[in-house]
Structure formats: structure tokens, C-alpha cells
Design a protein around this motif. Structure first.
Motif, PDB file in Angstrom:
ATOM      1  N   TYR A 140     -76.859   7.405  18.746  1.00  0.00           N
ATOM      2  CA  TYR A 140     -77.123   8.650  18.006  1.00  0.00           C
ATOM      3  C   TYR A 140     -78.123   9.515  18.768  1.00  0.00           C
ATOM      4  O   TYR A 140     -77.947  10.733  18.899  1.00  0.00           O
ATOM      5  CB  TYR A 140     -77.653   8.324  16.614  1.00  0.00           C
ATOM      6  CG  TYR A 140     -78.082   9.529  15.804  1.00  0.00           C
ATOM      7  CD1 TYR A 140     -77.168  10.500  15.409  1.00  0.00           C
ATOM      8  CD2 TYR A 140     -79.420   9.704  15.447  1.00  0.00           C
ATOM      9  CE1 TYR A 140     -77.567  11.606  14.678  1.00  0.00           C
ATOM     10  CE2 TYR A 140     -79.831  10.807  14.717  1.00  0.00           C
ATOM     11  CZ  TYR A 140     -78.903  11.754  14.331  1.00  0.00           C
ATOM     12  OH  TYR A 140     -79.300  12.855  13.618  1.00  0.00           O
ATOM     13  N   ALA A 141     -79.183   8.885  19.306  1.00  0.00           N
ATOM     14  CA  ALA A 141     -80.190   9.632  20.074  1.00  0.00           C
ATOM     15  C   ALA A 141     -79.559  10.241  21.326  1.00  0.00           C
ATOM     16  O   ALA A 141     -79.811  11.403  21.665  1.00  0.00           O
ATOM     17  CB  ALA A 141     -81.353   8.712  20.453  1.00  0.00           C
ATOM     18  N   ILE A 142     -78.716   9.468  22.013  1.00  0.00           N
ATOM     19  CA  ILE A 142     -78.046   9.985  23.211  1.00  0.00           C
ATOM     20  C   ILE A 142     -77.155  11.170  22.854  1.00  0.00           C
ATOM     21  O   ILE A 142     -77.094  12.167  23.582  1.00  0.00           O
ATOM     22  CB  ILE A 142     -77.213   8.866  23.871  1.00  0.00           C
ATOM     23  CG1 ILE A 142     -78.143   7.779  24.423  1.00  0.00           C
ATOM     24  CG2 ILE A 142     -76.332   9.428  24.989  1.00  0.00           C
ATOM     25  CD1 ILE A 142     -77.416   6.557  24.939  1.00  0.00           C
ATOM     26  N   SER A 143     -76.502  11.096  21.700  1.00  0.00           N
ATOM     27  CA  SER A 143     -75.627  12.198  21.285  1.00  0.00           C
ATOM     28  C   SER A 143     -76.420  13.469  21.033  1.00  0.00           C
ATOM     29  O   SER A 143     -75.922  14.578  21.266  1.00  0.00           O
ATOM     30  CB  SER A 143     -74.845  11.805  20.036  1.00  0.00           C
ATOM     31  OG  SER A 143     -75.666  11.798  18.875  1.00  0.00           O
ATOM     32  N   LEU A 144     -77.671  13.333  20.571  1.00  0.00           N
ATOM     33  CA  LEU A 144     -78.507  14.516  20.346  1.00  0.00           C
ATOM     34  C   LEU A 144     -78.879  15.177  21.664  1.00  0.00           C
ATOM     35  O   LEU A 144     -78.941  16.409  21.763  1.00  0.00           O
ATOM     36  CB  LEU A 144     -79.773  14.129  19.573  1.00  0.00           C
ATOM     37  CG  LEU A 144     -79.561  13.647  18.130  1.00  0.00           C
ATOM     38  CD1 LEU A 144     -80.889  13.214  17.518  1.00  0.00           C
ATOM     39  CD2 LEU A 144     -78.929  14.732  17.275  1.00  0.00           C
ATOM     40  N   SER A 145     -79.125  14.380  22.695  1.00  0.00           N
ATOM     41  CA  SER A 145     -79.390  14.957  24.025  1.00  0.00           C
ATOM     42  C   SER A 145     -78.174  15.710  24.534  1.00  0.00           C
ATOM     43  O   SER A 145     -78.286  16.766  25.167  1.00  0.00           O
ATOM     44  CB  SER A 145     -79.772  13.849  25.012  1.00  0.00           C
ATOM     45  OG  SER A 145     -81.025  13.284  24.712  1.00  0.00           O
ATOM     46  N   ALA A 146     -76.982  15.167  24.250  1.00  0.00           N
ATOM     47  CA  ALA A 146     -75.752  15.809  24.729  1.00  0.00           C
ATOM     48  C   ALA A 146     -75.611  17.226  24.190  1.00  0.00           C
ATOM     49  O   ALA A 146     -75.095  18.110  24.879  1.00  0.00           O
ATOM     50  CB  ALA A 146     -74.539  14.962  24.330  1.00  0.00           C
ATOM     51  N   ILE A 147     -76.078  17.463  22.955  1.00  0.00           N
ATOM     52  CA  ILE A 147     -75.948  18.786  22.351  1.00  0.00           C
ATOM     53  C   ILE A 147     -76.678  19.831  23.176  1.00  0.00           C
ATOM     54  O   ILE A 147     -76.167  20.932  23.428  1.00  0.00           O
ATOM     55  CB  ILE A 147     -76.501  18.770  20.912  1.00  0.00           C
ATOM     56  CG1 ILE A 147     -75.656  17.857  20.027  1.00  0.00           C
ATOM     57  CG2 ILE A 147     -76.539  20.179  20.334  1.00  0.00           C
ATOM     58  CD1 ILE A 147     -76.226  17.648  18.638  1.00  0.00           C
ATOM     59  N   ASN A 148     -77.899  19.503  23.631  1.00  0.00           N
ATOM     60  CA  ASN A 148     -78.715  20.474  24.368  1.00  0.00           C
ATOM     61  C   ASN A 148     -78.377  20.535  25.848  1.00  0.00           C
ATOM     62  O   ASN A 148     -78.459  21.585  26.471  1.00  0.00           O
ATOM     63  CB  ASN A 148     -80.200  20.122  24.212  1.00  0.00           C
ATOM     64  CG  ASN A 148     -80.697  20.290  22.800  1.00  0.00           C
ATOM     65  OD1 ASN A 148     -80.261  21.188  22.081  1.00  0.00           O
ATOM     66  ND2 ASN A 148     -81.596  19.423  22.372  1.00  0.00           N
ATOM     67  N   VAL A 149     -78.013  19.392  26.428  1.00  0.00           N
ATOM     68  CA  VAL A 149     -77.873  19.301  27.881  1.00  0.00           C
ATOM     69  C   VAL A 149     -76.516  19.819  28.360  1.00  0.00           C
ATOM     70  O   VAL A 149     -76.416  20.455  29.415  1.00  0.00           O
ATOM     71  CB  VAL A 149     -78.080  17.833  28.337  1.00  0.00           C
ATOM     72  CG1 VAL A 149     -77.734  17.673  29.802  1.00  0.00           C
ATOM     73  CG2 VAL A 149     -79.529  17.418  28.083  1.00  0.00           C
ATOM     74  N   CYS A 150     -75.454  19.565  27.590  1.00  0.00           N
ATOM     75  CA  CYS A 150     -74.101  19.865  28.066  1.00  0.00           C
ATOM     76  C   CYS A 150     -73.589  21.196  27.517  1.00  0.00           C
ATOM     77  O   CYS A 150     -73.333  21.320  26.319  1.00  0.00           O
ATOM     78  CB  CYS A 150     -73.148  18.741  27.674  1.00  0.00           C
ATOM     79  SG  CYS A 150     -73.625  17.141  28.370  1.00  0.00           S
ATOM     80  N   LYS A 151     -73.450  22.161  28.393  1.00  0.00           N
ATOM     81  CA  LYS A 151     -72.972  23.494  28.005  1.00  0.00           C
ATOM     82  C   LYS A 151     -71.515  23.724  28.381  1.00  0.00           C
ATOM     83  O   LYS A 151     -70.881  24.651  27.882  1.00  0.00           O
ATOM     84  CB  LYS A 151     -73.837  24.574  28.669  1.00  0.00           C
ATOM     85  CG  LYS A 151     -75.337  24.432  28.399  1.00  0.00           C
ATOM     86  CD  LYS A 151     -75.655  24.482  26.915  1.00  0.00           C
ATOM     87  CE  LYS A 151     -77.147  24.377  26.659  1.00  0.00           C
ATOM     88  NZ  LYS A 151     -77.464  24.287  25.213  1.00  0.00           N
TER      89      LYS A 151
END
Length: 633
Positions: free
Chosen positions: A261-272
Motif C-alpha cells: 500500500y505504501a509503495i502504491s502511494l509513491s507510485a501516484i506521485n512519482v509516475c506521470k
């Protein structure tokens, strides 16, 4: 014979005051701002320096109303009103009653009175009770955070709110709502060893640099102070790909319990975009972290197009992860057209995933026309999925005309789906004229749906005069709905002459609405000739309205000679305004001679517009003139 005289105790009223008293006596006074307006006074300044102790303002639109120097002891507001009123510098707000209401339409509403004793045992008891109830129901959900935040507001002191946050963290280790953190007060200045988990979470939420966050997390790990919610919060604050690479490597080396879940939150901001998604997965592979479907559901937002959808599904196959309905529901946003819809449904069939109403509601946004609507409903029938009001509310955006409105309502009747206010609010966009408005109102009456503020505010956009709009403005007032500046902007945009635009412009003040830079830009577009628009720009721009390039583009479009162009360019220089592509189309679409256009093009580059990079096909109707002029220079 004089049959009456004034006594010493009589109060002599002027004609204006007498009319005001009559208006007040005729009003029900439940809406103080409306009563003041009906009495002939300007509510934007009427309440300044007055004593309004105990007055209930909940039925009033206080946007644009000043309470500077006013006494508001025990006055009553709802939360959104109080946030506006408190910024106008009232003299006293002692014991103000602030109400907040939360809950879905089909659930009991919780009304919260904000003037309870601060940090009292009662407030703490209430918070515990609400949290326990939410946790037993599997929360907190998105809606639950609003309730928890509202109850935490009663714990006004920072220590009380940190207590509430700690109590929450004892029961929940996931991502804590940002709005909840914002209300927890200033961070504690105690040594890190003495800080609670809430203190640490508040502190990390205030760090803006990703690398500093990583260092801070590492220091907490050494002190054995690392809580699951802190790692989750840190992951949500990572912004760049290099920061994420460092974050994931340190987490692996130090042995942090980093959830998917934490990794998925990083994906929201990092991957455009899809390229970022590919790099993101490569970083996870480097540390031996196999992504779960929840990570791919976040990465799906990077697909953007059907090419991206194909590539993401290929990545999932390579990672050995089976796509689920959640992943496909996110990918559905990238379908964009009926070709994309057909292809995505074929992919789902190949993956053995059955489409559900949620996926079809997202695909409905890609229909674009009534042909697409018919095809999508046929696909739903083939898949055995019954359309619901949510699907039809999305399809309603594709109607485009009253013919489409009639056909969609007939489809809903055939599907035995009752149209609701949301569906009609979307259909209202297709009315286009007062005739369409009248027909839709008749349809709503037949369906037993009462129009509300959403519909009236859309209908206002169909009005071509102030007179036509009065009925809808009155209807919004009667149902105690707040006027929308968007509705007035739409009405201003539809005005057919400068005189009508002037009438509508004056209505903003009457309804206590403050014009925005968008409003003023629309107003300038309606003014002809250039001299009138230029004079209004210089003398009538509302206070605190920012100057934007769109205002100057309106003036450039009206320019007829080089003298007028020079004035606009000089003002742009003074305001340090950067030109955009619409500046170019405005110049090309003006009545300027080709010689003056060439002069303008040679000067507009000084405002940051690189004309050599302009592709003629992006200029629409002005592409031909641009090619003709640039071929001569």
C-alpha cells in the motif's frame, strides 16, 4: 385642520428608512443577508461594526459579506460560512456556534456543535465513541475522515488533537488523512525520544525534501520508533524517481516493513507517464520487491492512452501479476474513444475478468456521441450488466442536444432506471436554449424530480438577457441555494451585446459575488471597440483580481492598428506577462493589417513565445493566415 402632530417620543423616518422597515416587516427574516438586500442596502458592507449577537446566518450566502469590527457573540454559522466570516476581521466571535453535517444521503446525519468545552472529557469521550464505531465498520473510509476531523476540531489545543491522533494510530496503521494532520496543530518541540507517534507523524508531514524524509525515517528506525503509519506517510511524500530509488534501497537495507500500500502511494506521485511506470517497476525489481495488483492499479493512471494500456498489461504479464477489476477500472479512463472501449473489453475477456458497473461507468465517458451511447448499452447487455443511474449520468454528457436528451430518457425508461437529479443536471448542459430549458423542466416534472440549484445554475447559462435570468435567480434564492459565480460567468459569456454584459456585470454585486479574473476576462471580450475594452481594463478591474495573459489576449484580438498594439505590449511589459499560443491566434484573428501582424509577431517573442516552435495546424482557423504571413518574412 391638522389632525396629528409629532410627539417628542416619535421617530421620524426618511422615505428610504420607511421602505426598509416595510421590507423587513414583509420578510420572514430567516435569511439576514437577503433581508438586508430586500431593504435596499448593500449587504457587502451593511454588517460591518454592528452588533449581531445570537443571529442565525445559516440560511445566508455570506460570500463577499464583510463583518469587519462586528460583534458576533453566540452567532450561528455553518463551517463553510465561518471560514469566510472569520477572515473579514470581526471584533468578537465568542461562543460562536458552528455546525457541520456529515453523512451520505441515505444515512443518518451527524450534526456537530462546535462550541463545546475545549479539550473537555465530553469531547474526548465523543471522539473515542465515534472512532470505535468507525473501526467496527471496517473504516476509516474517505467519508469517515471528515467525521473524525470534525470531532477533532472540538479539541482545539494542539495537545488535545495530538492525543486524538495518537488514539487513532493505536488502532490504525495506514495512511492518515492530510486534512486530519493539518488540524493537529504545531509540532512538539520535545526531544525525539520523548515524542509520541503523533508528534513524529506531524513532523514528517512538514518536511518538503524527499532526501530529508529518508534521513529522518532512518534515524527513527535506529531508535526503534518507526511506526507503520510513519513509513506509509513518508512513502506518500516521495515526489521524484531518484528519491524513490533511494527510499526503496534504504528500506531494503534497514529492513523497514514497507507495505505494498505504501509503495502504491509513491507510485501516484512519482509516475506521470508509462515510461515512469517502467522505471518504477525496474527499481522494485532491483531490490527483489514483487509489486502487488494494488501497485499496478496506481500505475494504471500513467497509461494515458491505449498504447499505455497495452504496455502496462505487458508489464503485469512479465511480472507474473494477474490484472483484476480494480486495475481495469483505472485503465478504462485511458480508453478515450469507442475504439478504445472495444479494445479494452476484448483485453478483459482475454484476461478472464468480467466487467462490472464501475468499469462501464468509466467507459461511458468515452462515448462522446449518441452512437457511442447506443453501442455501449448494447455491450452492457451482452455482458449481462444492468446500467445504473451512475452509468446513465456519464452517458448524459454525450447527448449534446435535446434530441439526444429525449433518446437517453427513453433508454432509461426501457432499462427501468429512474432518472435522478444528477442525471438531469448533466442533461441540463444539452438544453442550449430557453426552449430546451422549458422542455427539460417539463420532463423533470413528469419524472417527479424537483429542480435544484445545480439545474438552475446551468439554466442561467441559456439566458440571453437579465430578464430571462431573473426567474432562475429567484428560484435559487427561494430554495436557499448559494449563487454560483460560475453561473454568472456563463450568463455573461452568453450575453449578446456590451449593454447586456454591463447589466449582468452589475448583478454580481447585487448577489454579493466577487468577480474573478475569469469574470473580468469574459467581460472584456464583450466590450467593443478596443477603446472601450481598454478603458474598462484600466479603470474597472475589481480589487485583488490578478492580471492574466487572457485579458491581454482579449485586447490583442480587438486591436486595429499598431498604436493599440504598442499600448497592450507596454502594459504586458509593465506586468511581466508571458505570452502564450492564444496570444498568437488573437493577433492573427484581429483586424490588423498583415504589415502590423508581422510587426506584432516580431515583438511577441520578447514575451517568452518562441514562434519558430509553433505548428500551423495547432492554430485552427488562423493557420492559413499564419502560413501566408510567415512565407513572406
Amino acid at each position: 385642520m391638522i389632525d396629528w402632530i409629532f410627539s417628542e417620543d416619535d421617530i421620524i423616518l426618511t422615505e428610504t428608512e420607511a421602505k426598509a422597515i416595510e421590507a423587513i416587516l414583509a420578510s420572514d427574516c430567516r435569511d439576514p443577508v437577503k433581508t438586508v438586500l430586500e431593504a435596499g442596502y448593500n449587504p457587502s458592507s451593511f454588517f460591518e461594526h454592528g452588533n449581531w449577537e445570537g443571529i442565525d446566518f445559516r440560511r445566508s450566502n455570506v460570500d463577499g459579506v464583510s463583518f469587519d469590527g462586528a460583534i458576533l457573540t453566540s452567532a450561528i454559522f455553518d463551517r463553510s460560512q465561518f471560514d469566510l466570516v472569520s477572515k473579514t476581521n470581526p471584533r468578537t466571535i465568542d461562543k460562536v456556534h458552528i455546525y457541520e453535517v456529515y453523512g451520505a444521503e441515505d444515512e443518518p446525519h451527524i450534526t456537530i456543535l462546535q462550541d463545546k468545552p475545549l479539550d473537555s472529557g465530553e469531547a474526548a469521550h465523543d471522539f473515542r465513541y465515534v472512532l470505535k464505531k468507525i473501526l467496527t465498520q471496517g473504516g476509516p473510509t474517505k467519508g469517515d475522515w471528515a467525521i473524525l476531523t470534525a470531532f477533532s476540531r472540538r479539541l482545539t489545543a494542539p495537545r488535545g488533537r495530538r492525543w486524538a491522533l495518537n488514539h487513532l494510530l493505536e488502532n490504525f496503521s495506514g495512511q492518515v488523512s492530510n486534512i486530519f494532520l493539518e488540524f493537529c496543530g504545531e509540532e512538539n518541540k520535545s526531544p525525539i525520544e520523548d515524542e509520541t507517534t503523533a508528534d513524529l507523524l506531524i513532523k514528517i508531514s512538514k518536511i518538503n525534501d524527499g532526501y530529508e524524509i529518508i534521513k529522518y525515517i532512518a534515524s527513527l528506525h535506529k531508535l526503534d520508533r518507526l511506526h507503520g503509519s510513519i513509513i506509509t506517510k513518508a512513502a506518500s511524500l516521495i515526489k521524484g524517481m531518484d528519491e524513490f530509488r533511494q527510499f526503496i534501497k534504504v528500506a531494503k537495507f534497514d529492513g523497514w516493513e514497507l507495505s505494498q500500500y505504501a509503495i502504491s502511494l509513491s507510485a501516484i506521485n512519482v509516475c506521470k507517464n508509462i515510461e515512469d511506470a517502467r522505471v518504477f517497476l525496474e527499481i522494485l525489481e532491483e531490490v527483489g520487491n514483487k509489486p502487488a495488483p494494488i501497485v499496478f492499479s496506481r500505475l494504471a493512471q500513467s497509461s494515458k492512452s491505449m498504447d499505455g494500456v497495452r504496455e502496462l498489461l505487458a508489464m503485469m504479464k512479465e511480472a507474473g501479476v494477474q490484472p483484476d477489476p480494480t486495475v481495469f477500472s483505472k485503465l478504462a479512463d485511458s480508453s478515450k474513444s469507442m475504439d478504445g472501449v472495444r479494445e479494452l473489453l476484448a483485453m478483459m475477456k482475454g484476461a478472464g475478468v468480467q466487467p462490472d458497473p464501475t468499469i462501464f461507468s468509466r467507459l461511458a465517458e468515452s462515448t462522446r456521441s449518441m452512437d457511442g451511447v447506443r453501442e455501449l448499452l448494447a455491450m452492457m447487455k451482452e455482458a449481462g450488466v444492468k446500467p445504473d443511474p451512475t452509468v446513465f449520468s456519464k452517458l448524459a454528457e454525450s447527448t449534446k442536444s435535446m434530441d439526444g436528451v429525449r433518446e437517453l430518457l427513453a433508454m432509461m425508461k426501457e432499462a427501468e432506471v429512474q432518472p435522478d437529479p444528477t442525471v438531469f443536471s448533466k442533461l441540463a448542459e444539452s438544453t442550449k436554449s430557453m426552449e430546451g430549458v422549458r422542455e427539460l423542466l417539463a420532463m423533470m416534472k413528469e419524472a417527479g424530480v424537483k429542480p435544484d440549484g445545480r439545474h438552475y445554475k446551468t439554466f442561467i447559462g441559456c439566458c440571453r438577457s437579465v430578464e430571462e435570468a431573473q426567474a432562475f435567480l429567484k428560484a435559487i434564492d427561494e430554495e436557499n441555494g448559494k449563487q454560483s459565480i460560475t453561473s454568472f460567468d456563463r450568463m455573461l459569456s452568453n450575453s449578446e451585446s456590451a449593454d447586456k454584459a454591463e447589466e449582468i456585470w452589475n448583478l454580481y454585486a447585487k448577489y454579493c459575488l466577487t468577480q474573478s479574473h475569469i469574470s473580468f476576462t469574459i467581460f472584456l471580450r464583450k466590450l467593443e471597440p478596443w477603446e472601450l475594452a481598454w478603458e474598462n481594463y484600466r479603470t474597472r478591474r475589481p480589487p485583488r483580481v490578478i492580471v492574466t495573459i487572457n485579458m491581454f489576449n482579449s485586447l490583442l484580438l480587438k486591436s486595429r492598428n499598431r498604436t493599440q498594439l504598442k499600448k497592450v505590449f507596454d502594459e504586458m511589459t509593465k506586468r511581466r506577462i508571458t505570452a502564450d499560443e492564444f496570444s498568437l491566434t488573437s493577433i492573427l484573428g484581429s483586424a490588423l493589417s498583415d504589415r502590423d501582424v508581422i510587426w506584432a509577431l516580431s515583438n511577441v517573442e520578447a514575451f517568452g513565445l518562441d514562434i519558430s516552435r509553433i505548428q500551423p495546424e495547432t492554430l485552427g482557423d488562423q493557420a492559413e493566415r499564419y502560413r501566408r504571413i510567415t512565407s513572406r518574412t
